[in-house]
Design an enzyme around this catalytic site. Structure first.
Site, PDB file in Angstrom:
ATOM      1  N   LYS A  66       0.934  -1.375   0.051  1.00  0.00           N
ATOM      2  CA  LYS A  66      -0.031   0.149  -0.072  1.00  0.00           C
ATOM      3  C   LYS A  66       0.878   1.361  -0.042  1.00  0.00           C
ATOM      4  CE  LYS A  66      -2.074  -1.281   3.694  1.00  0.00           C
ATOM      5  NZ  LYS A  66      -1.528  -2.555   3.852  1.00  0.00           N
ATOM      6  N   THR A  67       1.808   1.279   0.833  1.00  0.00           N
ATOM      7  CA  THR A  67       2.808   2.376   0.919  1.00  0.00           C
ATOM      8  C   THR A  67       3.487   2.540  -0.323  1.00  0.00           C
ATOM      9  OG1 THR A  67       2.862   1.973   3.139  1.00  0.00           O
ATOM     10  CG2 THR A  67       4.658   3.443   2.092  1.00  0.00           C
ATOM     11  N   ASP A 111      -0.845   6.789   6.312  1.00  0.00           N
ATOM     12  CA  ASP A 111      -0.960   5.335   6.696  1.00  0.00           C
ATOM     13  C   ASP A 111      -1.912   4.974   8.022  1.00  0.00           C
ATOM     14  OD1 ASP A 111      -0.290   2.627   6.467  1.00  0.00           O
ATOM     15  OD2 ASP A 111       1.813   2.830   7.025  1.00  0.00           O
ATOM     16  N   THR A 160      -5.450  -1.229   7.028  1.00  0.00           N
ATOM     17  CA  THR A 160      -5.629  -2.809   7.335  1.00  0.00           C
ATOM     18  C   THR A 160      -6.786  -3.020   7.700  1.00  0.00           C
ATOM     19  OG1 THR A 160      -4.694  -2.442   9.422  1.00  0.00           O
ATOM     20  CG2 THR A 160      -3.204  -3.351   7.829  1.00  0.00           C
ATOM     21  N   ARG A 219       6.631  -7.949   1.659  1.00  0.00           N
ATOM     22  CA  ARG A 219       7.397  -7.825   2.804  1.00  0.00           C
ATOM     23  C   ARG A 219       8.196  -9.089   3.553  1.00  0.00           C
ATOM     24  NH1 ARG A 219       4.569  -4.275   6.422  1.00  0.00           N
ATOM     25  NH2 ARG A 219       5.618  -2.540   4.987  1.00  0.00           N
TER      26      ARG A 219
HETATM   27  P1  ADP Z   1       2.017  -2.002   3.166  1.00  0.00           P
HETATM   28  O1  ADP Z   1       2.234  -0.248   2.975  1.00  0.00           O
HETATM   29  O2  ADP Z   1       1.043  -2.483   2.421  1.00  0.00           O
HETATM   30  O3  ADP Z   1       2.473  -2.347   4.469  1.00  0.00           O
HETATM   31  P2  ADP Z   1       4.660  -1.679   1.559  1.00  0.00           P
HETATM   32  O4  ADP Z   1       4.309  -0.870   0.430  1.00  0.00           O
HETATM   33  O5  ADP Z   1       5.365  -0.925   2.698  1.00  0.00           O
HETATM   34  O6  ADP Z   1       3.332  -2.322   2.531  1.00  0.00           O
HETATM   35  O7  ADP Z   1       5.588  -3.048   0.907  1.00  0.00           O
HETATM   36  C1  ADP Z   1       6.439  -3.610   1.703  1.00  0.00           C
HETATM   37  C2  ADP Z   1       7.710  -3.975   0.693  1.00  0.00           C
HETATM   38  O8  ADP Z   1       7.166  -5.046   0.087  1.00  0.00           O
HETATM   39  C3  ADP Z   1       8.159  -2.750   0.175  1.00  0.00           C
HETATM   40  O9  ADP Z   1       9.350  -2.482   0.819  1.00  0.00           O
HETATM   41  C4  ADP Z   1       8.348  -3.551  -1.134  1.00  0.00           C
HETATM   42  O10 ADP Z   1       9.606  -3.516  -1.464  1.00  0.00           O
HETATM   43  C5  ADP Z   1       7.734  -4.585  -1.429  1.00  0.00           C
HETATM   44  N1  ADP Z   1       6.661  -4.681  -2.274  1.00  0.00           N
HETATM   45  C6  ADP Z   1       5.329  -4.590  -1.948  1.00  0.00           C
HETATM   46  N2  ADP Z   1       4.521  -4.609  -3.020  1.00  0.00           N
HETATM   47  C7  ADP Z   1       5.261  -4.876  -4.058  1.00  0.00           C
HETATM   48  C8  ADP Z   1       5.165  -5.292  -5.415  1.00  0.00           C
HETATM   49  N3  ADP Z   1       3.947  -5.225  -5.994  1.00  0.00           N
HETATM   50  N4  ADP Z   1       6.184  -5.556  -6.196  1.00  0.00           N
HETATM   51  C9  ADP Z   1       7.457  -5.742  -5.615  1.00  0.00           C
HETATM   52  N5  ADP Z   1       7.710  -5.318  -4.485  1.00  0.00           N
HETATM   53  C10 ADP Z   1       6.703  -5.195  -3.588  1.00  0.00           C
END
Ligand code: ADP
Length: 338
Positions: A66-67, A111, A160, A219
């Site tokens: 998401k981030t 977030d 979430t 992640r």
């Molecule tokens: P969330 O905000 O949903 O908790 P993040 O955006 O921080 O998750 O993602 C966590 C890690 O996973 C990021 O550092 C990124 O490297 C990796 N990641 C997430 N989605 C992808 C994707 N679609 N393709 C490649 N890497 C991804």
């Protein structure tokens, strides 16, 4: 160690590593095809009209990107991202400070938006809807509302727990995307991409082995890759192979389906204390001594996804697959361990 290795939340020392591996453009973002294609259209349409992108709400379990998507949207719109989080915006004042400093077209990323305090949330409504902040000065008969105009911006919220968002807040978003767990093929591609960025030699079968244990979560896949890379360097010739990945992850206590201790404790509690269920989440939470919210957010979605749990009106039930995975024979009477 096992718990932190599979944790869905970023670990403290991980921020730099995650930033390095984060895709920067929609083209680099692996999986989530529907969301990506739909966002691609929204971005292009907004750019053609010379407008801001509509406000976007992204929801789904932690670690799914998401981030990353929020950053990508800013890159694709060629604007800046201003990131914060629900708990960081404690007072209306905090929010006003950020909003009044936004430049036109900026992506304002919140977030954990479900954790915004109520007073802050209410200030957001006119900001999102009319790009202005209203606040009341003085009290009683002298009270008047001051309006501060803002530059048009795009709000991107991530959560979430979409069910915890109030409906007035939810209604102010125009674009909604649910991110789901990744399949093994997508995770394999993510691992291969990350290994390439890190300069770590890897065989496709090694990447697939890591992907299979990453509980559907990029992640976690990237974190496991880091451990396996260390192992290959110290115990092997530096190349990540299937055998090396298996040995490294077994050594770290990551089970073949990527379940962590909390997942296993939840399943064992349902099986041993509640005869396999159905049982309510509050009761499970009390048994494993954790919060129902944590279980609903962190544990349950993946166990449902892989078919180890089912949800019925009367509660959660462990499935035969869960019994088999944990080494129980059949679903017959189980020994009660108190
Ligand atoms: P969330 O905000 O949903 O908790 P993040 O955006 O921080 O998750 O993602 C966590 C890690 O996973 C990021 O550092 C990124 O490297 C990796 N990641 C997430 N989605 C992808 C994707 N679609 N393709 C490649 N890497 C991804």
């Amino acid at each position: 160690m096992e718990e932190s290795l599979l944790s869905r939340e970023p670990l403290a020392e991980e921020a730099q590593y995650e930033r390095q591996l984060r895709p920067r453009r929609l083209d680099e973002y692996i999986g989530q095809r529907e969301a990506v294609e739909s966002l691609r259209v929204s971005v292009q349409a907004a750019r053609q009209r010379g407008e801001c992108l509509d406000h976007v709400l992204l929801f789904g379990p932690p670690g799914l990107g998401k981030t990353t998507l929020a950053h990508i949207l800013a890159n694709e719109m060629e604007t800046q991202i201003v990131p914060t989080s629900g708990p960081a915006l404690e007072r209306g004042h905090d929010l006003m400070g950020v909003l009044t400093n936004l430049a036109e077209g900026d992506v304002f990323f919140i977030d954990e938006i479900h954790r915004l305090p109520r007073v802050v949330e209410e200030l957001l409504y006119p900001a999102m809807e009319d790009f202005q902040i209203n606040f009341v000065v003085e009290k009683g008969i002298h009270a008047r509302t001051m309006r501060i105009p803002l530059k048009p911006f795009t709000m991107v919220g991530a959560t979430t727990r979409p069910g915890l968002l109030s409906s007035p807040l939810r209604e102010r978003f125009g674009i909604f995307h649910h991110l789901d767990f990744y399949d093994e093929d997508e995770l394999t591609r993510i691992v291969l991409r990350s290994a390439a960025i890190l300069g770590a030699p890897i065989e496709p079968a090694g990447a697939a082995e890591i992907a299979g244990r990453a509980r559907g979560t990029p992640r976690v896949a990237n974190r496991l890759l880091r451990r396996v890379r260390d192992y290959a360097q110290v115990r092997g010739d530096g190349t990540i192979t299937r055998e090396g990945a298996d040995a490294a992850l077994t050594l770290e206590g990551v089970d073949a389906r990527g379940l962590d201790r909390l997942d296993r404790r939840v399943l064992v509690a349902i099986i041993e204390q509640y005869g396999g269920g159905p049982v309510g989440i509050e009761a499970i939470a009390a048994t494993v001594n954790d919060e129902a919210g944590t279980l609903a957010e962190m544990v349950e979605p993946f166990l449902l996804k892989i078919g180890f749990l089912v949800r019925s009106p009367s509660g959660r039930k462990a499935t035969p697959q869960a019994y088999r995975h944990l080494g129980y024979r059949g679903q017959g009477p189980v020994q009660l361990q108190l």
